[in-house]
Design a protein around this motif. Structure first.
Motif, PDB file in Angstrom:
ATOM      1  N   ASN A  18       0.819  -1.210   0.000  1.00  0.00           N
ATOM      2  CA  ASN A  18       0.000   0.000   0.000  1.00  0.00           C
ATOM      3  C   ASN A  18       0.856   1.263   0.000  1.00  0.00           C
ATOM      4  O   ASN A  18       0.451   2.281  -0.554  1.00  0.00           O
ATOM      5  CB  ASN A  18      -0.985  -0.015   1.169  1.00  0.00           C
ATOM      6  CG  ASN A  18      -2.181  -0.885   0.857  1.00  0.00           C
ATOM      7  OD1 ASN A  18      -2.879  -0.655  -0.122  1.00  0.00           O
ATOM      8  ND2 ASN A  18      -2.404  -1.900   1.666  1.00  0.00           N
ATOM      9  N   GLU A  19       2.043   1.196   0.580  1.00  0.00           N
ATOM     10  CA  GLU A  19       2.963   2.338   0.504  1.00  0.00           C
ATOM     11  C   GLU A  19       3.395   2.567  -0.944  1.00  0.00           C
ATOM     12  O   GLU A  19       3.518   3.714  -1.394  1.00  0.00           O
ATOM     13  CB  GLU A  19       4.184   2.097   1.394  1.00  0.00           C
ATOM     14  CG  GLU A  19       3.885   2.221   2.873  1.00  0.00           C
ATOM     15  CD  GLU A  19       5.040   1.742   3.754  1.00  0.00           C
ATOM     16  OE1 GLU A  19       6.110   1.345   3.214  1.00  0.00           O
ATOM     17  OE2 GLU A  19       4.864   1.755   4.983  1.00  0.00           O
ATOM     18  N   TYR A  25       2.460   3.692  -7.698  1.00  0.00           N
ATOM     19  CA  TYR A  25       2.847   2.481  -8.418  1.00  0.00           C
ATOM     20  C   TYR A  25       1.862   1.361  -8.125  1.00  0.00           C
ATOM     21  O   TYR A  25       1.744   0.895  -7.002  1.00  0.00           O
ATOM     22  CB  TYR A  25       4.265   2.039  -8.031  1.00  0.00           C
ATOM     23  CG  TYR A  25       5.311   2.991  -8.504  1.00  0.00           C
ATOM     24  CD1 TYR A  25       5.761   2.940  -9.822  1.00  0.00           C
ATOM     25  CD2 TYR A  25       5.830   3.961  -7.663  1.00  0.00           C
ATOM     26  CE1 TYR A  25       6.714   3.831 -10.275  1.00  0.00           C
ATOM     27  CE2 TYR A  25       6.790   4.851  -8.106  1.00  0.00           C
ATOM     28  CZ  TYR A  25       7.224   4.780  -9.415  1.00  0.00           C
ATOM     29  OH  TYR A  25       8.162   5.664  -9.858  1.00  0.00           O
ATOM     30  N   ARG A  26       1.154   0.944  -9.167  1.00  0.00           N
ATOM     31  CA  ARG A  26       0.153  -0.112  -9.070  1.00  0.00           C
ATOM     32  C   ARG A  26       0.830  -1.466  -9.277  1.00  0.00           C
ATOM     33  O   ARG A  26       1.624  -1.652 -10.197  1.00  0.00           O
ATOM     34  CB  ARG A  26      -0.902   0.120 -10.140  1.00  0.00           C
ATOM     35  CG  ARG A  26      -1.979  -0.897 -10.181  1.00  0.00           C
ATOM     36  CD  ARG A  26      -3.028  -0.488 -11.212  1.00  0.00           C
ATOM     37  NE  ARG A  26      -3.923  -1.596 -11.427  1.00  0.00           N
ATOM     38  CZ  ARG A  26      -3.906  -2.378 -12.483  1.00  0.00           C
ATOM     39  NH1 ARG A  26      -3.059  -2.151 -13.468  1.00  0.00           N
ATOM     40  NH2 ARG A  26      -4.756  -3.363 -12.589  1.00  0.00           N
ATOM     41  N   CYS A  27       0.527  -2.425  -8.411  1.00  0.00           N
ATOM     42  CA  CYS A  27       1.105  -3.766  -8.508  1.00  0.00           C
ATOM     43  C   CYS A  27       0.420  -4.527  -9.637  1.00  0.00           C
ATOM     44  O   CYS A  27      -0.810  -4.576  -9.706  1.00  0.00           O
ATOM     45  CB  CYS A  27       0.926  -4.506  -7.182  1.00  0.00           C
ATOM     46  SG  CYS A  27       1.769  -6.079  -7.160  1.00  0.00           S
ATOM     47  N   ARG A  44      -5.798   6.141  -7.725  1.00  0.00           N
ATOM     48  CA  ARG A  44      -5.522   5.734  -6.350  1.00  0.00           C
ATOM     49  C   ARG A  44      -6.048   4.309  -6.143  1.00  0.00           C
ATOM     50  O   ARG A  44      -7.225   4.054  -6.360  1.00  0.00           O
ATOM     51  CB  ARG A  44      -6.204   6.677  -5.362  1.00  0.00           C
ATOM     52  CG  ARG A  44      -5.856   8.141  -5.530  1.00  0.00           C
ATOM     53  CD  ARG A  44      -4.532   8.507  -4.995  1.00  0.00           C
ATOM     54  NE  ARG A  44      -4.544   8.401  -3.542  1.00  0.00           N
ATOM     55  CZ  ARG A  44      -3.489   8.587  -2.794  1.00  0.00           C
ATOM     56  NH1 ARG A  44      -2.342   8.861  -3.356  1.00  0.00           N
ATOM     57  NH2 ARG A  44      -3.555   8.480  -1.505  1.00  0.00           N
ATOM     58  N   TYR A  45      -5.174   3.411  -5.747  1.00  0.00           N
ATOM     59  CA  TYR A  45      -5.534   2.019  -5.521  1.00  0.00           C
ATOM     60  C   TYR A  45      -5.291   1.646  -4.059  1.00  0.00           C
ATOM     61  O   TYR A  45      -4.538   2.315  -3.345  1.00  0.00           O
ATOM     62  CB  TYR A  45      -4.701   1.080  -6.400  1.00  0.00           C
ATOM     63  CG  TYR A  45      -5.110   1.079  -7.841  1.00  0.00           C
ATOM     64  CD1 TYR A  45      -6.043   0.168  -8.318  1.00  0.00           C
ATOM     65  CD2 TYR A  45      -4.558   1.985  -8.746  1.00  0.00           C
ATOM     66  CE1 TYR A  45      -6.425   0.160  -9.651  1.00  0.00           C
ATOM     67  CE2 TYR A  45      -4.927   1.985 -10.073  1.00  0.00           C
ATOM     68  CZ  TYR A  45      -5.860   1.071 -10.513  1.00  0.00           C
ATOM     69  OH  TYR A  45      -6.236   1.070 -11.836  1.00  0.00           O
ATOM     70  N   VAL A  46      -5.920   0.557  -3.659  1.00  0.00           N
ATOM     71  CA  VAL A  46      -5.692  -0.031  -2.349  1.00  0.00           C
ATOM     72  C   VAL A  46      -5.493  -1.527  -2.554  1.00  0.00           C
ATOM     73  O   VAL A  46      -6.066  -2.119  -3.474  1.00  0.00           O
ATOM     74  CB  VAL A  46      -6.861   0.263  -1.376  1.00  0.00           C
ATOM     75  CG1 VAL A  46      -8.145  -0.386  -1.841  1.00  0.00           C
ATOM     76  CG2 VAL A  46      -6.517  -0.148   0.033  1.00  0.00           C
TER      77      VAL A  46
END
Length: 189
Positions: A18-19, A25-27, A44-46
Motif C-alpha cells: 500500500n505504501e 505504483y500499481r502492482c 488511487r488504488y488499495v
C-alpha cells in the motif's frame, strides 16, 4: 518497475504494498520468489491480502467471484492455498473483511498456516542437528591458533545456512503469536 522483497508477516507485506500504491505504483504481478512488478498510475488504488487454505476449483471460483463483484481484482494467489492478493481503486469500501467473524476466520487460517510451518521447520531443524551439530569440521574445537580461526571462519557461513530452519521456527512462531493475539482481541470485543 520491479522490486525484490521477502516477507514473513502478511500484514507488513500488505502495508509495504500500500505504501507503493501511495507513491503511484500499481502492482501488476507478484512472483513466488519475492519479485514484485509495478506500473506507474495516476489512479488511487488499495491492496489487501488474504490467506486461504486449499480450495476446490469450484469454491475458488466462487471465492474470486464474490470479491470481484465488489470491484476487487485478483492479482496473485492459487487455489492450492496461500496468500491471495486483491487490488482495487479506492472508493471508501477498502476492506475485504466485512465483519468481525470473517476477520476472525482470517486470523484462524493464518494461525494454522504459521503453526504448521513452524512445526515443519522445527522437525527439519531437529533432523539436521541431532546427528552432527552445527559445526561439521572434524576436530575444529581441538585446533589451535590461525588454523582454528581459518576453519571457524570458513565453516560459519555454512552454520548460518544450517541454522536457517531454526530461525524460521522463530519467525513462524511469532507470526502465530501475533495472529492469535489479534484473534483473541476480536473475540473479546
Amino acid at each position: 518497475m520491479k522490486m525484490f522483497n521477502m516477507f514473513f508477516d502478511i500484514e507488513k507485506e500488505e502495508q509495504w504494498l500500500n505504501e507503493q500504491l501511495q507513491e503511484g505504483y500499481r502492482c501488476t504481478n507478484i512472483s513466488g520468489l519475492g519479485i514484485y512488478t509495478f506500473r506507474k498510475t495516476d489512479k488511487r488504488y488499495v491492496m489487501r491480502l488474504d490467506y486461504q487454505d486449499y480450495l476446490p476449483k469450484k469454491k475458488f471460483k466462487e471465492y474470486k467471484a464474490i470479491y470481484e463483484d465488489f470491484g476487487w481484482s485478483h492479482i496473485e494467489g492459487h487455489r492450492m492455498g496461500g496468500r491471495q492478493y486483491w487490488q482495487k481503486e479506492e472508493d471508501g469500501q477498502n476492506e475485504i473483511f466485512s465483519d468481525r467473524q470473517s476477520k476472525g476466520n482470517y486470523y484462524k487460517r493464518l494461525m494454522g498456516y504459521s503453526f504448521w510451518l513452524a512445526v515443519l521447520c522445527l522437525f527439519f531443524s531437529y533432523s539436521i542437528y541431532k546427528a552432527s551439530g552445527l559445526y561439521l569440521t572434524e576436530g575444529l574445537w581441538s585446533m589451535e591458533g590461525a588454523l582454528f580461526w581459518k576453519a571457524l571462519i570458513f565453516e560459519t557461513p555454512f552454520v548460518l545456512l544450517r541454522s536457517l530452519p531454526a530461525f524460521m521456527v522463530v519467525l513462524f512462531g511469532s507470526s502465530f503469536y501475533r495472529a492469535n493475539r489479534k484473534y483473541s482481541m476480536l473475540k473479546e470485543k
